[in-house]
Design an enzyme around this catalytic site. Structure first.
Site, PDB file in Angstrom:
ATOM      1  N   PRO A   1      42.536  45.105  51.749  1.00  0.00           N
ATOM      2  CA  PRO A   1      43.988  45.135  52.000  1.00  0.00           C
ATOM      3  C   PRO A   1      44.665  43.892  51.422  1.00  0.00           C
ATOM      4  CG  PRO A   1      42.753  45.692  53.977  1.00  0.00           C
ATOM      5  CD  PRO A   1      41.759  45.185  52.985  1.00  0.00           C
ATOM      6  N   GLU A   2      45.690  44.109  50.624  1.00  0.00           N
ATOM      7  CA  GLU A   2      46.452  43.012  50.033  1.00  0.00           C
ATOM      8  C   GLU A   2      47.833  42.962  50.701  1.00  0.00           C
ATOM      9  OE1 GLU A   2      45.194  40.843  48.103  1.00  0.00           O
ATOM     10  OE2 GLU A   2      43.379  41.807  47.350  1.00  0.00           O
TER      11      GLU A   2
END
Length: 278
Positions: free
Chosen positions: A2-3
């Site tokens: 997840p960014e």
């Protein structure tokens, strides 16, 4: 992993359910995360009210009565708001109970984090994990020429490739691997160009491209390569909109030239050799 867009999508999903509510209980099912969950966390958080949920880089910052709860999704983590009556699933690590609602950290690989920053240690921006982060891409100081100035000044005398410069997160946070390829394509900059050779106009284009691509990803619910789902359990759809990433040998959507793939720092990079000339 997840960014920034995925973390922001998570924040937008959980905040309406939790702001204004009090934590009725905390259950640490398995506290062996990237850093051990504080043993006394359930006692600390008991009956504390959620005043806001913000984001700094890839950290979620939950403002409570006496401090901040820092949450990080790690490599495969998700946060979902569910009925407290729902059965726990394998890899659920920590739950935060809000009466009949439960905020659950699901983290198969245990690289996430649940940490506490009391107000007695100063404002949240003084936290050691946050101090080293670069500029927020959606902050006013990163808009247009201001953002270009930041990238230009922080890239001087840097021989590192511009893609690696972005990934490092010291100039601007949140531009993960997918978003690097897409931002550089949008800005028409070759990913292997030395950061120190970027011109001022290129830096302005790149700052604008970063903001545009990250917002586009947020609007699409983020990117789901394997594990990520939002707070409602739905995947993100940005991957179906990419113009460069994961499109090796497919025609460029602008000039029809086949997209190329190279490896930089053990990460795949995609670009158009015609639109992004070195």
């Amino acid at each position: 992993m997840p960014e920034l867009p995925e973390v922001e999508v998570t924040r937008l999903g959980i905040a309406p359910h939790l702001i204004g509510r009090k934590i009725s209980a905390v259950k640490v099912i398995d506290g062996r995360l990237r850093w051990p969950v504080p043993r006394n966390l359930p006692k600390i958080l008991q009956d504390q009210k959620v005043h806001s949920i913000e984001r700094r880089g890839k950290y979620l910052l939950m403002a409570l009565d006496t401090g901040y709860l820092l949450l990080h999704l790690g490599m495969t983590g998700t946060l979902r708001v569910l009925p407290s009556s729902d059965l726990l699933k394998p890899h659920d690590r920590v739950t935060f109970e809000f009466g009949k609602l439960s905020l659950r950290l699901h983290d198969p690989r245990k690289f996430g984090a649940v940490l506490w920053h009391p107000n007695t240690k100063g404002t949240i921006d003084k936290n050691a994990l946050l101090q080293k982060l670069g500029t927020e891409p959606f902050a006013p100081e990163f808009a247009g020429e201001l953002g270009g100035r930041i990238l230009y000044e922080r890239s001087r005398r840097r021989s590192i490739a511009v893609k690696q410069f972005l990934l490092a997160g010291q100039a601007v946070v949140g531009v993960g691997n997918i978003y690097c390829s897409e931002s550089l394509f949008e800005a028409k900059i070759h990913p292997a160009k030395a950061a120190g050779k970027l011109t001022r106009p290129e830096c302005i284009r790149l700052a604008n491209a970063v903001r545009f691509i990250l917002q586009k990803a947020i609007d699409a619910g983020g990117s789901s390569l394997k594990d990520f789902v939002n707070s409602e359990g739905n995947p993100g759809y940005f991957m179906v909109q990419t113009k460069a990433y994961d499109r090796k040998d497919q025609p460029c959507k602008v000039c029809k030239t086949p997209i190329k793939q190279i490896v930089q720092g053990q990460r795949s990079t995609y670009f158009c050799p015609q639109c992004q000339k070195r």
